[in-house]
Structure formats: structure tokens, C-alpha cells
Design a protein around this motif. Structure first.
Motif, PDB file in Angstrom:
ATOM      1  N   VAL A   1       0.954  -1.308  -0.050  1.00 32.32           N
ATOM      2  CA  VAL A   1       0.060  -0.137   0.047  1.00 32.32           C
ATOM      3  C   VAL A   1       0.965   1.248   0.067  1.00 32.32           C
ATOM      4  O   VAL A   1       0.718   2.231  -0.698  1.00 32.32           O
ATOM      5  N   ARG A   2       1.917   1.305   0.848  1.00 33.96           N
ATOM      6  CA  ARG A   2       2.839   2.316   0.913  1.00 33.96           C
ATOM      7  C   ARG A   2       3.460   2.633  -0.327  1.00 33.96           C
ATOM      8  O   ARG A   2       3.591   3.771  -0.964  1.00 33.96           O
ATOM      9  N   GLY A   3       3.763   1.665  -1.344  1.00 26.57           N
ATOM     10  CA  GLY A   3       4.415   1.866  -2.414  1.00 26.57           C
ATOM     11  C   GLY A   3       3.645   2.170  -3.583  1.00 26.57           C
ATOM     12  O   GLY A   3       3.880   2.741  -4.597  1.00 26.57           O
ATOM     13  N   SER A   4       2.297   1.549  -3.355  1.00 29.04           N
ATOM     14  CA  SER A   4       1.473   1.867  -4.753  1.00 29.04           C
ATOM     15  C   SER A   4       0.785   3.064  -4.628  1.00 29.04           C
ATOM     16  O   SER A   4       0.298   3.722  -5.582  1.00 29.04           O
ATOM     17  N   TRP A   5       0.429   3.499  -3.370  1.00 30.76           N
ATOM     18  CA  TRP A   5      -0.425   4.809  -3.094  1.00 30.76           C
ATOM     19  C   TRP A   5       0.012   5.773  -3.988  1.00 30.76           C
ATOM     20  O   TRP A   5      -0.648   6.608  -4.555  1.00 30.76           O
ATOM     21  N   PRO A   6       1.513   6.287  -4.033  1.00 29.57           N
ATOM     22  CA  PRO A   6       1.778   7.467  -4.596  1.00 29.57           C
ATOM     23  C   PRO A   6       1.447   7.256  -6.226  1.00 29.57           C
ATOM     24  O   PRO A   6       1.400   8.160  -7.010  1.00 29.57           O
ATOM     25  N   ILE A   7       1.748   6.016  -6.685  1.00 30.05           N
ATOM     26  CA  ILE A   7       1.934   5.757  -8.077  1.00 30.05           C
ATOM     27  C   ILE A   7       0.201   5.466  -8.670  1.00 30.05           C
ATOM     28  O   ILE A   7       0.002   6.227  -9.714  1.00 30.05           O
ATOM     29  N   LEU A   8      -0.323   4.817  -7.867  1.00 24.61           N
ATOM     30  CA  LEU A   8      -1.769   4.220  -8.460  1.00 24.61           C
ATOM     31  C   LEU A   8      -2.740   4.573  -7.255  1.00 24.61           C
ATOM     32  O   LEU A   8      -3.251   3.721  -6.644  1.00 24.61           O
ATOM     33  N   PRO A   9      -3.084   5.813  -6.942  1.00 29.59           N
ATOM     34  CA  PRO A   9      -3.762   6.179  -5.482  1.00 29.59           C
ATOM     35  C   PRO A   9      -5.249   5.633  -5.644  1.00 29.59           C
ATOM     36  O   PRO A   9      -5.654   5.109  -4.736  1.00 29.59           O
ATOM     37  N   LEU A  10      -5.902   5.549  -6.821  1.00 24.50           N
ATOM     38  CA  LEU A  10      -7.074   5.133  -6.932  1.00 24.50           C
ATOM     39  C   LEU A  10      -7.529   3.627  -6.665  1.00 24.50           C
ATOM     40  O   LEU A  10      -8.105   3.591  -5.775  1.00 24.50           O
ATOM     41  N   TYR A  11      -6.594   3.091  -7.389  1.00 26.99           N
ATOM     42  CA  TYR A  11      -6.807   1.657  -7.034  1.00 26.99           C
ATOM     43  C   TYR A  11      -6.512   1.152  -5.765  1.00 26.99           C
ATOM     44  O   TYR A  11      -6.773   0.138  -4.901  1.00 26.99           O
ATOM     45  N   THR A  12      -5.374   1.907  -5.157  1.00 27.51           N
ATOM     46  CA  THR A  12      -4.827   1.549  -3.884  1.00 27.51           C
ATOM     47  C   THR A  12      -5.930   1.787  -2.807  1.00 27.51           C
ATOM     48  O   THR A  12      -6.055   0.825  -1.934  1.00 27.51           O
ATOM     49  N   ALA A  13      -6.574   2.996  -2.925  1.00 27.37           N
ATOM     50  CA  ALA A  13      -7.673   3.220  -2.244  1.00 27.37           C
ATOM     51  C   ALA A  13      -8.695   2.401  -2.120  1.00 27.37           C
ATOM     52  O   ALA A  13      -9.322   1.853  -0.988  1.00 27.37           O
ATOM     53  N   LEU A  14      -9.121   2.045  -3.588  1.00 28.73           N
ATOM     54  CA  LEU A  14     -10.361   1.018  -3.388  1.00 28.73           C
ATOM     55  C   LEU A  14      -9.710  -0.385  -2.844  1.00 28.73           C
ATOM     56  O   LEU A  14     -10.717  -1.109  -2.319  1.00 28.73           O
ATOM     57  N   SER A  15      -8.632  -0.708  -3.157  1.00 27.54           N
ATOM     58  CA  SER A  15      -8.209  -2.037  -2.419  1.00 27.54           C
ATOM     59  C   SER A  15      -8.133  -1.995  -0.761  1.00 27.54           C
ATOM     60  O   SER A  15      -8.425  -3.035  -0.230  1.00 27.54           O
ATOM     61  N   MET A  16      -7.755  -0.849  -0.567  1.00 26.92           N
ATOM     62  CA  MET A  16      -8.011  -0.980   1.018  1.00 26.92           C
ATOM     63  C   MET A  16      -9.477  -1.006   1.723  1.00 26.92           C
ATOM     64  O   MET A  16      -9.580  -1.703   2.771  1.00 26.92           O
ATOM     65  N   ILE A  17     -10.302  -0.619   0.701  1.00 28.51           N
ATOM     66  CA  ILE A  17     -11.682  -1.143   1.072  1.00 28.51           C
ATOM     67  C   ILE A  17     -12.004  -2.592   1.239  1.00 28.51           C
ATOM     68  O   ILE A  17     -12.421  -3.127   2.158  1.00 28.51           O
ATOM     69  N   GLY A  18     -11.188  -3.354   0.408  1.00 26.94           N
ATOM     70  CA  GLY A  18     -11.160  -4.610   0.416  1.00 26.94           C
ATOM     71  C   GLY A  18     -10.468  -5.167   1.750  1.00 26.94           C
ATOM     72  O   GLY A  18     -10.893  -6.279   2.282  1.00 26.94           O
ATOM     73  N   LEU A  19      -9.614  -4.331   2.491  1.00 29.13           N
ATOM     74  CA  LEU A  19      -9.053  -4.967   3.402  1.00 29.13           C
ATOM     75  C   LEU A  19     -10.060  -4.784   4.691  1.00 29.13           C
ATOM     76  O   LEU A  19      -9.989  -5.851   5.379  1.00 29.13           O
ATOM     77  N   PHE A  20     -11.069  -4.004   4.835  1.00 25.95           N
ATOM     78  CA  PHE A  20     -12.143  -4.095   5.676  1.00 25.95           C
ATOM     79  C   PHE A  20     -12.815  -5.734   5.679  1.00 25.95           C
ATOM     80  O   PHE A  20     -13.029  -6.170   6.527  1.00 25.95           O
ATOM     81  N   PHE A  21     -12.946  -6.010   4.387  1.00 30.19           N
ATOM     82  CA  PHE A  21     -13.896  -6.964   4.176  1.00 30.19           C
ATOM     83  C   PHE A  21     -12.907  -8.256   4.448  1.00 30.19           C
ATOM     84  O   PHE A  21     -13.337  -9.540   4.749  1.00 30.19           O
ATOM     85  N   THR A  22     -11.626  -8.188   4.319  1.00 28.43           N
ATOM     86  CA  THR A  22     -10.591  -9.252   4.703  1.00 28.43           C
ATOM     87  C   THR A  22     -10.955  -9.616   6.511  1.00 28.43           C
ATOM     88  O   THR A  22     -11.010 -10.586   6.603  1.00 28.43           O
ATOM     89  N   GLY A  23     -10.782  -8.561   7.135  1.00 26.32           N
ATOM     90  CA  GLY A  23     -11.147  -8.391   8.621  1.00 26.32           C
ATOM     91  C   GLY A  23     -12.543  -9.355   8.580  1.00 26.32           C
ATOM     92  O   GLY A  23     -12.835 -10.227   9.337  1.00 26.32           O
ATOM     93  N   ALA A  24     -13.404  -8.911   7.925  1.00 22.45           N
ATOM     94  CA  ALA A  24     -14.927  -9.424   8.012  1.00 22.45           C
ATOM     95  C   ALA A  24     -14.828 -11.083   7.682  1.00 22.45           C
ATOM     96  O   ALA A  24     -15.560 -11.698   8.653  1.00 22.45           O
ATOM     97  N   TYR A  25     -14.216 -11.341   6.792  1.00 22.83           N
ATOM     98  CA  TYR A  25     -14.209 -12.842   6.497  1.00 22.83           C
ATOM     99  C   TYR A  25     -13.552 -13.695   7.562  1.00 22.83           C
ATOM    100  O   TYR A  25     -13.858 -14.864   7.779  1.00 22.83           O
ATOM    101  N   ILE A  26     -12.432 -13.174   7.823  1.00 22.25           N
ATOM    102  CA  ILE A  26     -11.538 -13.783   8.838  1.00 22.25           C
ATOM    103  C   ILE A  26     -12.232 -14.015  10.236  1.00 22.25           C
ATOM    104  O   ILE A  26     -12.363 -15.152  10.791  1.00 22.25           O
ATOM    105  N   LEU A  27     -12.802 -12.978  10.720  1.00 23.03           N
ATOM    106  CA  LEU A  27     -13.648 -13.098  11.883  1.00 23.03           C
ATOM    107  C   LEU A  27     -14.784 -13.930  11.740  1.00 23.03           C
ATOM    108  O   LEU A  27     -15.121 -14.479  12.524  1.00 23.03           O
TER     109      LEU A  27
END
Lengths: 514, 521
Positions: free
Chosen positions: B435-461
Motif C-alpha cells: 500500500v505504501r509503495g502503490s499509493w503514490p503511483i496508483l492512488p485510486l486503485y490502492t484506495a479501492l483495495s483498502m476497502i477490500g481490507l475491511f472485508f478481509t477482516g470481516a471474513y476472517i472474523l
């Protein structure tokens, strides 16, 4: 005078055939042992020739030349080059494994009659006559000699299939096969004679003929056809090439092959698909392409087209067959198409691949037919819907078939890939569309191989008439030998590619540095 | 560099062990299992030795071996290591013994498909995977790429899930057979394009040697393809042929659909290796082949790859959340995690590998490959543990198992947290770096991917909750045995590494970094 190894290789099976005929018919074990001994000798000598061939040396090695009919210009002239040395080895391997498979097993309670149990004496005599003929064609450097041994290789097929073949179609198949092949050889003979007379050297020596034609003996010679003058090579090439290519199974004259394969007894099928079809391809290369390079260049696109049909259509037909042996038979038609495809590119990679494919497919198809025979002897059926679960009863055979199947679909790491890859490289250089079309066959081949594997070897074990077990130790040795050869070449292609390449280089030089 | 054959030893020692095992009697299962396990520790030991001998400061490939293989085609037996391949080789040689230990409870399926066959197939698979990572010749790469398919096919086909059926052409066949065919056909379909592209390169460049191709291919203009198309078009086609083949393997959305079936129906150890190593082959292909050979095309299409990666992250997480089959949940988690790998790769491609951000993204991607290998293997094994005992993978049928199997529960929570990316464990480091590396280069996709991180937490839990927490399901009281010492031994190395990398990643990161700095030469 060097050791006449090639003559011995040719003569060993023939002498063995005569010796075998002297045995009383009941002495089956002695007959088989003699056959095995002869095949070991031939295999050993062919291995020696293979590994002693000097890649940096002249094109033709182990040359022997004896005058035979000097007033006709016919000599007993033999040699090997980079292309024929592997084929001589192939014949040795198939002969050896064929004898092992024919030993078979006889178990009346299990209604098991595997191998050749009926009149093995005559069987091995005819088979070895055939083998001698095959060896003779591969090493022949005299055109007449080539035809002489060619006929010796074809004629015993009739007897072998008609007497020991599958009872339902053996007479039909034997007749069809022999007629097709004879007619093919007649067509080629006509062309060969045309060359003989037109070059005017009064010699059938192919090396001399090649040199003469390269120096322009046929330049300006043309054939008058309905008023137009057709260059000699362009007119006669189809005769010589197609006549032999018929034995190679080229479309649309491939029809004899599946019926012949299915009707023949196991060892004969192994020879037929494993070696005999390579005979046709080799002869079409040697007598057609090498003697008439300008004709070859002219007709190459046609050959490519026909070979493409072989490759793709053959694979399609194979995938709809219900008889296991017919699947393998048509798969041979498809794979031999790859050989012709390689020839038609007239490139170094294409010819290299063709040479390797002749060897690789020869070994693979020998394995396939051996497996089919082993299964049929025990289950008494070849219909795919009726078979199943073979892996549960014959695990060794299953693994061998899997190796062969992977070679067939060109799995990297096995000899099939090592052969097909350069063929596709060559085709790609000449016609990318043809390469893409031909690669479709890979997918189709994969589908029918997987289909057979899952239908015949895996799945539920149906109720077979008789209980049976895995194959004998001799059968296992044969299957292991064939598998190991294919694995070795796949893992280390260098063991064969430089040899074939050296032969290919000499061939390409005939094309004016193409 | 002193001439050494250690890479060939690492590569072929599993085959050698398999060959020895072929002569052992089929009935001696204990002997076979221990031979396989001890045999698989040999390449691991050698890899560790190589790790310590590896010089991080030196550019280029080390321990290089170059022998004749297919001379007429200009293809050689060319092996070599850099930080990227070394970390992958370490992962492979580490996970294989663990997976073999996890397979100690596998039994004969039939006369042909015995424990012996299983172990031999496993070892052959290891050689196939190692070959891909070690190969520096394009044709050799392809051979090993394909070789890995055959053992995996049989492992899934014969030793896969006992239950379940799927429909094929109107007929019902066992789910494991369906999964094995799907896996094989999908991968081979991708490989066909790869084969044609490799042929194109081989014919045009007249060599398959990667080190040479790195120099000459990107600038090559004469491609000898009589199609009448421009160089740019042909190279783009070749790029996509490579990209699709590797995208299938990673797996990248939408080429991922073979994975849920294959992972779910595979036997436990098969899934461990599938998720742990085989997926990394695809990502490795991107890093070793696609980016260096097609830098311009990679940059042009980096946004496409990033989009697909983002979809993999988000959709993979949503799909995982929606599963009722525990194993399928973990399978989709692989899609989710591998998305981050591709995101990092896409970011680096977009920046042509230049700049700190690109290198950080690459470091994150490779680290994620390693970390996911550990955590996915762990998760699949734990699913297998509970399946062994309950013979179900249905989350609804569990419930409140924590008091019954507290040790298992603790291990499951630990591994799940690694998968979730809890700081302090390995997953956090790699995901953060990406995320740290991709944010400056591809901010939109990185941001959207971080939304995915929410759901990572969801399915693991969700997984943890359904299995461990809530009211205890009466069915299992008295019928559930705790995790046994062998199973703990399987998890232990994974857990130690997960914690170690999470707390002190330097030892791994430095090796990876040294390679990533030189990736785009």
C-alpha cells in the motif's frame, strides 16, 4: 576394411528368421529365445552405431559398398547419416520390445492368451524378415536396394495380419494395407526409374544421383504434358514423394493405416506404427526431397496443407472413436502428419523436429499398442464404454500409458515436446496461420488422451468376464524400456538433437543454402 | 563465482528421493512417509546453506549453472538465483516437508494410488516448482512450468475430497475429478498462449537464455513474423499471452475461477502446496519474465493489471465472506491476498521500476508472496485438522468449539490474524509495504483495495466466530479430539516464521530488496 556393422544389423534378423524356421514347431521357448537373442544383437549394434556416429564427420558413415549387379548400376551400398541413425536405433528398440511383448502369457483358467501362442515359429520368421527389410531401407544408399528392402518390409505384413490378426477384419485389413502400400511403391518406382533414366549415369547410387542432380543433370530437362513444358523435378516429385508418403500415412491416402493397425497382432502393430510408417516418411525424405529439392520447394505448400489435415483432422477422428485401438491408430495418422509438416517447412528446425518426432512417436506408439494389446488380451474387449478401472488391476501398465499419453500431447519434459516444439518453430517461420491451426491439434489430442485415461484406466471397475492381473515381467521390461527412452530424450534432448541436426544441415545444403 | 552444482542438487534431490521410493515396498507406509519427509528436508537444508552463502550486495544471478540441453534450439540448462528466486525456493523447500508431514494421515486410495504414489507425486511436484524458480532459460522455464501440472492433477483427482459431485456434460462426477480437470484445462489453456509467445521470442532472438534476452529483447524490432503487423502490436500480443498465462495462475480476477474448486477439493496437503507455492509461480512469472522483457507494455497496461488486482482484492474478500464452506472461504482468501501481490507489481510496472515507491511496492509484493505462502498453508492445514475430526467443512455445523479444542482454537486465531494482517505478524508488513509503495503511483486503485481490507477482516472474523465462538454445538461435545503433536509440529515452523517476520522482517526483506533493486536493470 572396417567392421561391416550395418550389413550385420540388416542380416541379423534375416539370418535369425531362417534359423527359427529350422526349429521344430513345438519348441516355442527356444524359438522365442533365439528371436530375443537376435533382437538384442540388433539393438546392441544399432546403439553402437548411434553413439559412434561422428557429428563433425562426413554425412554418410559406416559406408559399405559391394558390387551386386554392375551392368545395371546396382550395388549393395549402405551407410547411415544423422537422420537414419536414430531410425535404425528405433527399429532395434521396437524389435526388442516387440519380441518381449510377443512372449506373452498363457493361462487357460483365466482364458488368457497374451502374446503369440499359435505358431510362433512362423510368426517370428515373418516378423524378422520384415525387420530386416526395415533396417535395409533405412541404411540403403542404392535406389534399387531401397525398393528391394521396401518390398521385403511390406509383404510379410500381409501374412502377419492375415494369419495372426484380429479375426473380424484381418483379411480385409491385410489386403487393404498391402494393396495400398504396393501401389504406393509402384508409383514411387515409376518416379525413381524416371530419375534413373533421365540422369543418365546408369547408376542407382543415391549419393551419386544426388551429386549429379545438384550439378545440374536435370536442369532444362522437362516433361511435355498437354503441350506445356513442366520442369522434370516439379513433374516427378509428387510421384516419388507421395508414393512413399502413402506409407507415411499422408492424407488422403492414410486409410489403410487405422484398419491395418487394429487388425494386426500387437507386435505387428508396434512395428507398423512404430517403424513402418517412419519408413515411408524417411523414404519420401530421402528419395523425394533429397533427390529432387527443386520439386520439393515447389510442392512444399501442398505437402504442408495435406499434413495439416492429417494433424488436425486425424486428431478429431481419433477423439470420436469407440474402439481403443482405433483411437491409437488415428492418433498415429495425426502424429505422422506432424512429421510431414516438419518436412514441408524445409527449415532446419522443422526438419529437426520431424526427425525427432519420427523417433519419439515411434517409441510412443509402440508403447501404446503394447498397452492396448495387453488390455485386450485380458479383457477381450476394446470398446471404450465397456472398459474401465484398469488402473486398479494393472497399475504398471497404467503408469506406462500415462507416460505415453503425456508424450502424445506434447508434455514438456518428455520426447514429444522436444520433437513438436522445433516443428512448430519451423512452421511458424513459414506460415504462422498453419502454426496456429496445427496447435489446435494439441488441444484435441489432450482431450482424447484424457478421455481414454479417465474412461479406460480410471473410473469404476466394470464386471469383466474373467479375473486378471498385471502383466508379466517381460512385458514390464518392454514398457519400462520404451518409457525410459522417451523420458531420457525429453529430459536431455541433446542426446539426439545434435545428431539429427547434422543430418539436417547436409540436407539443407542441397537447397542452395536455403 | 566458484563453479558449484548446489542448485541442481536442490532441484533434483526430490526426484532422486522419489526414484528411491519407487523401489520401496508399497505396504511399508511408515517407511515411505518418513523417507519422503527426510528426503524433502535435504533440499531445505541445502537452501538454508545457500541462503547463508548468498551475497546480497552483488548484482545479477548467483550459483549459476549453464550446461548443454537442447543445443540446436539454443536452449540451455541454465540455473541461477537472485533474492527473488531464493526467497521462493526457500518457501518451496520449507513448505514441502511441512506438507508431507501433514500428509502422514493419507491412506491408499487403490492399488495404483497408494501412499507410495502420493509421496512420489509430491516430490515430483516439488522438482517442478523449484525448476520454475531456478530456471534462467525460457524453454526450461516452460518445461518445469508444465511438469508441475501432472502431479497436482493426480493429487487432486485421486486423493481429493471424498464427498460431493459436480455435473459435467450431463453426467455427475465426483467433485475432486471435476476440480482436477478444471485446474488442468484452465492452466493448460493459459500455457498455450505462453508457448506461442515463447516460440515467438525464441525464433526472433535466436536464443532462450533469459540473461541474454533481458539485454536484447526489449529493444528488438525485427521480429521475423510474416504477419504484416507492427512490432508494437506483436509485442503487445506476446505481453498479453504471458500476462494471461500468469494471471491464470496467480490467480487474478477474472481468471481465478478454477481456484475455489481446485483448492476446496484438493487434499489438505495439496491445498497447502497449491496456495502456498503454486500461486506464487504466476506472480513470479510476472516479476521474472513479464516486467523485465516487456517494460513498455507493462507500463502501458499497468492500470489494467491494477484494476484487476483491485477486483481480486475486493471481490475475493466479498466472496470469502459469503462462503459457508470453511475451505472455500480460505480458498477465496487466497484470491484476496494475491491481489495485493499483483497490485504491487502493477504499481512498479507503472513506474518502470524507478523510484523508491516502485521498489517498496515490489518488496511488498514479494514479501506478500512469501507471507501468504506461510499463512495460507497454515489455514488450509487447520481446515484439514477440523475436517479430519468432524468430516464436514460447513461453517454452520460448527459453533463454539473453543472450549472443546482450546489449543487448536489458539492456533487457528493466530494464523487467522496473520491472514488478516494484524500488526506484529507477517501479513501486516507485506500489505503495508504494498500500500505504501502503490499509493503514490496508483492512488485510486490502492484506495479501492483498502476497502477490500475491511472485508478481509470481516471474513476472517466470520471464520473464527463460526468455528470457535458462540454456543457450543452439542453434536461435537465428547466427539472432538484436540490437535495432536504431529499437527502442532506441522504448524509450529509456520507460526514461528509468521511471528518472526512480523516482528523482525529484515532478514527476509534485505534479500528481497537486493533483487528488486536490480529487477529492471
Amino acid at each position: 576394411m572396417q567392421f561391416p556393422v550395418l550389413t550385420i544389423i540388416v542380416m541379423t534378423p534375416m539370418v535369425a528368421a531362417m534359423l527359427i524356421l529350422l526349429f521344430p514347431a513345438e519348441r516355442k521357448t527356444e524359438i522365442r529365445a533365439t528371436a530375443l537373442a537376435a533382437s538384442v544383437v540388433a539393438l546392441g549394434l544399432s546403439l553402437w552405431v548411434y553413439f559412434s556416429y561422428d557429428i563433425t564427420g562426413p554425412q554418410y558413415q559406416f559406408i559399405e559398398k559391394y558390387a551386386w549387379l554392375p551392368f545395371l548400376g546396382i550395388d549393395f551400398h549402405v551407410a547411415v547419416d544423422g537422420i537414419s541413425a536414430p531410425l535404425v536405433l528405433l527399429t532395434g528398440v521396437v524389435m526388442f520390445t516387440g519380441v518381449l511383448i510377443s512372449w506373452g502369457e498363457f493361462n487357460p483358467e483365466q482364458h488368457l492368451s497374451a502374446g503369440i501362442q499359435d505358431r510362433p515359429r512362423e510368426f517370428f520368421a515373418f516378423l524378422f524378415l520384415l525387420a530386416g527389410g526395415v533396417f535395409g531401407v533405412f541404411v540403403a544408399q542404392d535406389l534399387f536396394m531401397l525398393f528391394f528392402f521396401y518390398e521385403i518390409a511390406v509383404f510379410p505384413m500381409y501374412l502377419l495380419i492375415a494369419i495372426w490378426g484380429w479375426i473380424k477384419t484381418r483379411e480385409y485389413a491385410a489386403m487393404k494395407l498391402t494393396m495400398y502400400l504396393f501401389i504406393g511403391s509402384v508409383i514411387s518406382l515409376i518416379g525413381a526409374l524416371a530419375i534413373y533414366f533421365s540422369v543418365g549415369l546408369n547408376s542407382f547410387d543415391m549419393i551419386k544421383l544426388t551429386e549429379a542432380i545438384q550439378s545440374g543433370a536435370l536442369n532444362g530437362v522437362s516433361v511435355n504434358l498437354f503441350g506445356s513444358q513442366i520442369p522434370f523435378q516439379v513433374f516427378w516429385f509428387p510421384f516419388v514423394f507421395m508414393g512413399f508418403a502413402i506409407l507415411g500415412g499422408i492424407f488422403p491416402f492414410h486409410n489403410w493405416s487405422p484398419d491395418g493397425h487394429v487388425a494386426a497382432p500387437t507386435a505387428v502393430s508396434m512395428f507398423h506404427a512404430g517403424v513402418l510408417m517412419k519408413l515411408g516418411a524417411f523414404a519420401s525424405l530421402k528419395v523425394g526431397i533429397m533427390l529432387l529439392p527443386e520439386g520439393a520447394t515447389y510442392w512444399a505448400p501442398w505437402i504442408m496443407g495435406m499434413a495439416l489435415v492429417n494433424v488436425v483432422y486425424g486428431a478429431f477422428i481419433a477423439s470420436i472413436q469407440q474402439d481403443f485401438k482405433y483411437v491409437i491408430g488415428f492418433s498415429s495418422v495425426s502424429h505422422m502428419g506432424l512429421v510431414m509438416l516438419g518436412f514441408s517447412t524445409l527449415t532446419s528446425q522443422g526438419l529437426l523436429g520431424a526427425g525427432m518426432q519420427m523417433f519419439s512417436h515411434g517409441v510412443m506408439t509402440a508403447l501404446f499398442f503394447a498397452v492396448v494389446g495387453m488390455i485386450y488380451d485380458r479383457t477381450h474387449t476394446r470398446q471404450i464404454p465397456e472398459l474401465g478401472g484398469i488402473s486398479k488391476v494393472m497399475p504398471f501398465v497404467t503408469v506406462a500409458f500415462i507416460v505415453g499419453g503425456l508424450v502424445s500431447l506434447g508434455m514438456p519434459g518428455l520426447s514429444g515436446f522436444a520433437a513438436e516444439f522445433p516443428i512448430f518453430m519451423g512452421v511458424w517461420r513459414v506460415s504462422p496461420w498453419a502454426a496456429i491451426l496445427a496447435s489446435i491439434s494439441i488441444v484435441i489430442t489432450a482431450s482424447y488422451i484424457v478421455r481414454i485415461m479417465s474412461s479406460v484406466f480410471f473410473g469404476k471397475l466394470p464386471h469383466y468376464e474373467h479375473h486378471f492381473g498385471d502383466v508379466t515381467i517381460l512385458d514390464k521390461v518392454a514398457l519400462a524400456t520404451l518409457s525410459l527412452v522417451m523420458i531420457t530424450i525429453g529430459v536431455y534432448p541433446a542426446v539426439m538433437d545434435r545428431l539429427i541436426s547434422s543430418g539436417v544441415e547436409h540436407i539443407l545444403r542441397l537447397f542452395g543454402g536455403a | 563465482m566458484e563453479p558449484t552444482r548446489v542448485l541442481s542438487l536442490i532441484l533434483f534431490s526430490p526426484t532422486l528421493v522419489a526414484l528411491i521410493m519407487a523401489f520401496l515396498p508399497r505396504e511399508e507406509k511408515t517407511l515411505l512417509r518418513w523417507t519422503a519427509l527426510l528426503g524433502s528436508l535435504v533440499p531445505f537444508g541445502l537452501t538454508v546453506a545457500v541462503w547463508f552463502g548468498f551475497d546480497q550486495g552483488r548484482a545479477g544471478f548467483q550459483y549459476v549453472e549453464n550446461y548443454v540441453w537442447y543445443p540446436t534450439l539454443n536452449a540451455t540448462y541454465h540455473l541461477g538465483l537472485d533474492g527473488l528466486s531464493l526467497s521462493m525456493v526457500l518457501l518451496t523447500t520449507l513448505l514441502t516437508p511441512i506438507a508431507i508431514l501433514a500428509s502422514f494421515n493419507v491412506e491408499d486410495v487403490s492399488k495404483a494410488y497408494s501412499v507410495k504414489a502420493y509421496m512420489i507425486l509430491f516430490l515430483m511436484l516439488e522438482t517442478g516448482m523449484l525448476g520454475v524458480f531456478l530456471s534462467l532459460d525460457l524453454l526450461l522455464f516452460f518445461v518445469f512450468w508444465e511438469i508441475g501440472l501432472v502431479p497436482m492433477f493426480f493429487l487432486i483427482n485421486q486423493w481429493g475430497s471424498e464427498k460431493g459431485e459436480r455435473e459435467v456434460f450431463g453426467k455427475m462426477i465426483p467433485a475432486r475429478q471435476y476440480a482436477s480437470y478444471k485446474f488442468m484445462i484452465y492452466t493448460m489453456a493459459g500455457s498455450l498462449g505462453l508457448l506461442l509467445a515463447i516460440q515467438l521470442i525464441g525464433v526472433a532472438a535466436n536464443t532462450y537464455d533469459l540473461t541474454k534476452l533481458y539485454q536484447i529483447w526489449p529493444s528488438m524490432a525485427d521480429l521475423k513474423v510474416p504477419f504484416g503487423l507492427g512490432v508494437g502490436t506483436i509485442k503487445t500480443m506476446a505481453f498479453w499471452a504471458f500476462a494471461v498465462a500468469f494471471a491464470l495462475k496467480v490467480p487474478l480476477w477474472p481468471f481465478h475461477t478454477w481456484l475455489p474448486d481446485a483448492h476446496t477439493e484438493a487434499p489438505t496437503a495439496g491445498s497447502m502446496i497449491l496456495a502456498g507455492v503454486l500461486l506464487k509461480l504466476g506472480a513470479y512469472g510476472f516479476l521474472r519474465l513479464v516486467l523485465p522483457l516487456f517494460p513498455i507494455e507493462s507500463q502501458t497496461y499497468a492500470p489494467v493489471l491494477a484494476f484487476l488486482a483491485m477486483m481480486a482484492i475486493v471481490f475475493g474478500a466479498w466472496a470469502a465472506y459469503g462462503q459457508t464452506d470453511f475451505k472455500r472461504l480460505v480458498a477465496y482468501s487466497s484470491v484476496n491476498h494475491m491481489g495485493f501481490v499483483v497490485l504491487g507489481i502493477a504499481a512498479a510496472a507503472a513506474a518502470l521500476g524507478k523510484g523508491d515507491d516502485a521498489v517498496i511496492a515490489l518488496n511488498g509484493a514479494v514479501m506478500q508472496m512469501f507471507n501468504h505462502g506461510l499463512s495460507a498453508a497454515g489455514m488450509f492445514f487447520l481446515v484439514g485438522v477440523i475436517y479430519e475430526r468432524t468430516h464436514t467443512r460447513n461453517l454452520e455445523e460448527f459453533g463454539g468449539l473453543f472450549p472443546l479444542v482450546p489449543v487448536y482454537g489458539g492456533i487457528l486465531i493466530f494464523t487467522s490474524m496473520a491472514s488478516l494482517g494484524l500488526p506484529g505478524l507477517n501479513g501486516f508488513i507485506s500489505e503495508f509495504l504494498v500500500v505504501r509503495g502503490s499509493w503514490p503511483i496508483l492512488p485510486l486503485y490502492t484506495a479501492l483495495s483498502m476497502i477490500g481490507l475491511f472485508f478481509t477482516g470481516a471474513y476472517i472474523l466470520k471464520g473464527i466466530k463460526k468455528v470457535l465462538h458462540g454456543p457450543t454445538n452439542e453434536k461435537w461435545i465428547g466427539h472432538l479430539t484436540e490437535i495432536n503433536p504431529r499437527e502442532i509440529l506441522v504448524m509450529a515452523p509456520l507460526m514461528v516464521l509468521i511471528l518472526w517476520i512480523g516482528v523482525w522482517p529484515g532478514w527476509l526483506l534485505n534479500t528481497i530488496n537486493s533483487a528488486m533493486l536490480m529487477l529492471f536493470k
